[in-house]
Motif scaffolding. Structure first.
Motif, PDB file in Angstrom:
ATOM      1  N   GLU A   1       0.822  -1.229   0.000  1.00 56.15           N
ATOM      2  CA  GLU A   1       0.000   0.000   0.000  1.00 56.15           C
ATOM      3  C   GLU A   1       0.848   1.267   0.000  1.00 56.15           C
ATOM      4  OE1 GLU A   1      -3.225  -0.109   2.879  1.00 56.15           O
ATOM      5  OE2 GLU A   1      -2.908  -2.260   3.119  1.00 56.15           O
ATOM      6  N   MET A   2       1.997   1.236  -0.650  1.00 58.12           N
ATOM      7  CA  MET A   2       2.859   2.411  -0.661  1.00 58.12           C
ATOM      8  C   MET A   2       2.550   3.395  -1.786  1.00 58.12           C
ATOM      9  SD  MET A   2       6.683   1.047   0.360  1.00 58.12           S
ATOM     10  CE  MET A   2       7.356   2.701   0.187  1.00 58.12           C
ATOM     11  N   TRP A   3       1.878   2.945  -2.844  1.00 55.58           N
ATOM     12  CA  TRP A   3       1.653   3.831  -3.983  1.00 55.58           C
ATOM     13  C   TRP A   3       0.639   4.916  -3.630  1.00 55.58           C
ATOM     14  CZ3 TRP A   3       3.781   5.660  -8.053  1.00 55.58           C
ATOM     15  CH2 TRP A   3       3.027   6.296  -9.044  1.00 55.58           C
ATOM     16  N   MET A   4       1.036   6.181  -3.834  1.00 54.15           N
ATOM     17  CA  MET A   4       0.168   7.317  -3.571  1.00 54.15           C
ATOM     18  C   MET A   4      -0.205   7.982  -4.894  1.00 54.15           C
ATOM     19  SD  MET A   4      -0.309   7.580  -0.321  1.00 54.15           S
ATOM     20  CE  MET A   4       0.364   6.836   1.169  1.00 54.15           C
ATOM     21  N   PRO A   5      -1.381   7.694  -5.421  1.00 51.71           N
ATOM     22  CA  PRO A   5      -1.745   8.240  -6.732  1.00 51.71           C
ATOM     23  C   PRO A   5      -1.845   9.761  -6.756  1.00 51.71           C
ATOM     24  CG  PRO A   5      -3.627   7.160  -5.689  1.00 51.71           C
ATOM     25  CD  PRO A   5      -2.436   6.828  -4.868  1.00 51.71           C
ATOM     26  N   ASP A   6      -2.115  10.393  -5.591  1.00 54.65           N
ATOM     27  CA  ASP A   6      -2.268  11.849  -5.582  1.00 54.65           C
ATOM     28  C   ASP A   6      -0.947  12.566  -5.827  1.00 54.65           C
ATOM     29  OD1 ASP A   6      -1.534  10.727  -3.125  1.00 54.65           O
ATOM     30  OD2 ASP A   6      -2.136  12.504  -2.008  1.00 54.65           O
TER      31      ASP A   6
ATOM     32  N   HIS B   1       5.812   6.521  -4.368  1.00 54.95           N
ATOM     33  CA  HIS B   1       5.669   5.459  -3.380  1.00 54.95           C
ATOM     34  C   HIS B   1       5.990   6.033  -2.004  1.00 54.95           C
ATOM     35  CE1 HIS B   1       6.108   3.049  -7.079  1.00 54.95           C
ATOM     36  NE2 HIS B   1       5.398   2.137  -6.422  1.00 54.95           N
ATOM     37  N   ARG B   2       4.959   6.263  -1.221  1.00 59.95           N
ATOM     38  CA  ARG B   2       5.103   6.825   0.113  1.00 59.95           C
ATOM     39  C   ARG B   2       4.116   6.097   1.037  1.00 59.95           C
ATOM     40  NH1 ARG B   2       8.944   8.654  -1.964  1.00 59.95           N
ATOM     41  NH2 ARG B   2       9.644  10.818  -2.156  1.00 59.95           N
ATOM     42  N   SER B   3       4.634   5.359   1.986  1.00 60.96           N
ATOM     43  CA  SER B   3       3.761   4.569   2.848  1.00 60.96           C
ATOM     44  C   SER B   3       2.938   5.464   3.771  1.00 60.96           C
ATOM     45  CB  SER B   3       4.588   3.601   3.702  1.00 60.96           C
ATOM     46  OG  SER B   3       3.759   2.891   4.598  1.00 60.96           O
ATOM     47  N   PRO B   4       1.641   5.167   3.947  1.00 59.96           N
ATOM     48  CA  PRO B   4       0.826   5.907   4.915  1.00 59.96           C
ATOM     49  C   PRO B   4       0.975   5.353   6.332  1.00 59.96           C
ATOM     50  CG  PRO B   4      -0.536   4.303   3.805  1.00 59.96           C
ATOM     51  CD  PRO B   4       0.843   4.176   3.194  1.00 59.96           C
TER      52      PRO B   4
ATOM     53  N   ASP C   1       8.231 -15.117  19.409  1.00 68.70           N
ATOM     54  CA  ASP C   1       7.984 -14.327  18.201  1.00 68.70           C
ATOM     55  C   ASP C   1       8.056 -12.841  18.533  1.00 68.70           C
ATOM     56  OD1 ASP C   1       7.529 -16.709  16.916  1.00 68.70           O
ATOM     57  OD2 ASP C   1       5.337 -16.512  16.884  1.00 68.70           O
ATOM     58  N   GLY C   2       8.522 -12.059  17.571  1.00 72.74           N
ATOM     59  CA  GLY C   2       8.452 -10.608  17.679  1.00 72.74           C
ATOM     60  C   GLY C   2       7.319 -10.091  16.815  1.00 72.74           C
ATOM     61  N   ALA C   3       7.190  -8.771  16.734  1.00 71.02           N
ATOM     62  CA  ALA C   3       6.105  -8.213  15.925  1.00 71.02           C
ATOM     63  C   ALA C   3       6.425  -6.792  15.505  1.00 71.02           C
ATOM     64  CB  ALA C   3       4.774  -8.238  16.693  1.00 71.02           C
ATOM     65  N   ILE C   4       5.874  -6.409  14.367  1.00 75.34           N
ATOM     66  CA  ILE C   4       5.916  -5.023  13.889  1.00 75.34           C
ATOM     67  C   ILE C   4       4.481  -4.525  13.818  1.00 75.34           C
ATOM     68  CG2 ILE C   4       6.493  -3.482  11.979  1.00 75.34           C
ATOM     69  CD1 ILE C   4       8.648  -5.508  11.167  1.00 75.34           C
ATOM     70  N   TRP C   5       4.200  -3.464  14.555  1.00 78.63           N
ATOM     71  CA  TRP C   5       2.905  -2.797  14.456  1.00 78.63           C
ATOM     72  C   TRP C   5       2.997  -1.751  13.345  1.00 78.63           C
ATOM     73  CZ3 TRP C   5      -1.466  -3.736  17.513  1.00 78.63           C
ATOM     74  CH2 TRP C   5      -1.279  -4.600  18.594  1.00 78.63           C
ATOM     75  N   ALA C   6       2.037  -1.761  12.454  1.00 78.71           N
ATOM     76  CA  ALA C   6       1.974  -0.786  11.362  1.00 78.71           C
ATOM     77  C   ALA C   6       0.632  -0.068  11.443  1.00 78.71           C
ATOM     78  CB  ALA C   6       2.118  -1.483  10.009  1.00 78.71           C
ATOM     79  N   VAL C   7       0.666   1.242  11.630  1.00 72.37           N
ATOM     80  CA  VAL C   7      -0.561   2.027  11.813  1.00 72.37           C
ATOM     81  C   VAL C   7      -0.674   3.060  10.703  1.00 72.37           C
ATOM     82  CG1 VAL C   7      -1.788   3.640  13.315  1.00 72.37           C
ATOM     83  CG2 VAL C   7      -0.551   1.694  14.311  1.00 72.37           C
ATOM     84  N   ASP C   8      -1.837   3.113  10.090  1.00 79.40           N
ATOM     85  CA  ASP C   8      -2.111   4.058   9.005  1.00 79.40           C
ATOM     86  C   ASP C   8      -2.458   5.419   9.618  1.00 79.40           C
ATOM     87  OD1 ASP C   8      -3.124   5.546   6.881  1.00 79.40           O
ATOM     88  OD2 ASP C   8      -4.104   3.834   5.939  1.00 79.40           O
TER      89      ASP C   8
END
Length: 302
Positions: free
Chosen positions: A26-31, A35-38, A128-135
């Motif tokens: 979900e990195m593509w920013m059409p506006d 490629h910029r991740s939200p 296990d470890g984890a990565i939280w990714a928040v929009d």
């Protein structure tokens, strides 16, 4: 967090390739045609670690939430000579968090690889470890109007300490007038003197308060560590809030990427090869020493 919500928002990176695919989705920013991740990212070494702030752990079950402004006010008093913008409460909060004072802030990063390092840094293969990714774009779309006005006026999706000072001081930010120096927003950063007032009016725990909100902002790059880690801070309107539980009610705004324990050393070595390691993220002698121990640590079977 319910089991159903957790299952819907949790994915598992069984390989290095899968991890790359997951953190760059979900990195593509059409506006802007870039490629910029939200997303902003936070790595934790144990998958069950909560997103609990240091002030929450500090206060614990005592219920003495008035310690929060007390700590910050005293930090401002004794650190005045060390703070460049001593009048900005947001600048003050950022520095306090950076140096370990209990606050309601949490450390995040624009870089998923930085988060991956923090999820694997201990090399603990038993958990296990984890990565939280928040929009953050989605979350910021639901912020109170005072924040929305600043974001819209500056045509950005991410806040910083200067913009937040403007929000704190003015319910309705105004444009610079002909007698104002520069252009854009008029900012007066003299709000440290209002710590107790702001806390009572805006941030004190209140059972009857309006809906809680979470926002993200860029801290001032006061040293190389903040810059090298692509640092971002989260701020929550209620210090009692547990962010992972709050996110469970906003499942469309986050993902939790699990890193299998048996893959931690592999992922950490590959991050090191990409120059994401303790030496680069903590650019001092302590960071160098930690990196050298990780790099030369004998593994079983050698």
């Amino acid at each position: 967090m319910t089991d159903d919500t957790d299952a819907q928002s949790t994915v598992r990176a069984e390989s290095w390739t899968e991890l790359q695919d997951l953190v760059t989705a979900e990195m593509w920013m059409p506006d802007i045609s870039r490629h910029r991740s939200p997303y902003v990212f936070r790595g934790v070494p144990h998958v069950d670690h909560t997103l609990e702030t240091s002030i929450n752990r500090f206060v614990g079950e005592s219920g003495k939430w008035n310690l929060e402004p007390l700590l910050l006010r005293n930090f401002a008093q004794y650190a005045a000579d060390e703070i460049d913008e001593s009048q900005s409460i947001w600048h003050l909060l950022s520095i306090a968090q950076h140096y370990g004072l209990p606050t309601r802030l949490l450390d995040w990063s624009f870089s998923p690889l930085v988060a991956a390092y923090f999820a694997t840094r201990t090399g603990d293969t038993d958990h296990d470890g984890a990565i939280w990714a928040v929009d953050y774009r989605q979350l910021h779309a639901d912020l109170p109007d005072s924040y929305q006005s600043v974001l819209e006026m500056t045509e950005t999706h991410m806040l910083d300490t200067h913009l937040l000072s403007n929000v704190t001081l003015d319910d309705e930010p105004r444009e610079s007038g002909p007698d104002d120096a520069g252009s854009g927003l008029t900012r007066t950063l003299d709000d440290v003197t209002r710590i107790d007032e702001l806390w009572q009016e805006l941030w004190a725990p209140d059972e009857g308060s309006e809906e809680e909100y979470v926002m993200f902002f860029r801290p001032p790059a006061i040293d190389d560590r903040i810059a090298n880690q692509s640092a971002v801070f989260s701020f929550q309107s209620d210090p009692r809030l547990l962010l992972d539980q709050w996110l469970a009610d906003h499942p469309d705004c986050y993902r939790k990427i699990v890193i299998p324990g048996e893959r931690k050393l592999e992922f950490r070595d590959k991050l090191d090869q990409m120059n994401v390691n303790h030496r680069t993220l903590f650019p001092d002698l302590e960071g160098l020493a930690t990196w050298l121990k990780q790099y030369y640590q004998p593994q079983s079977g050698e």
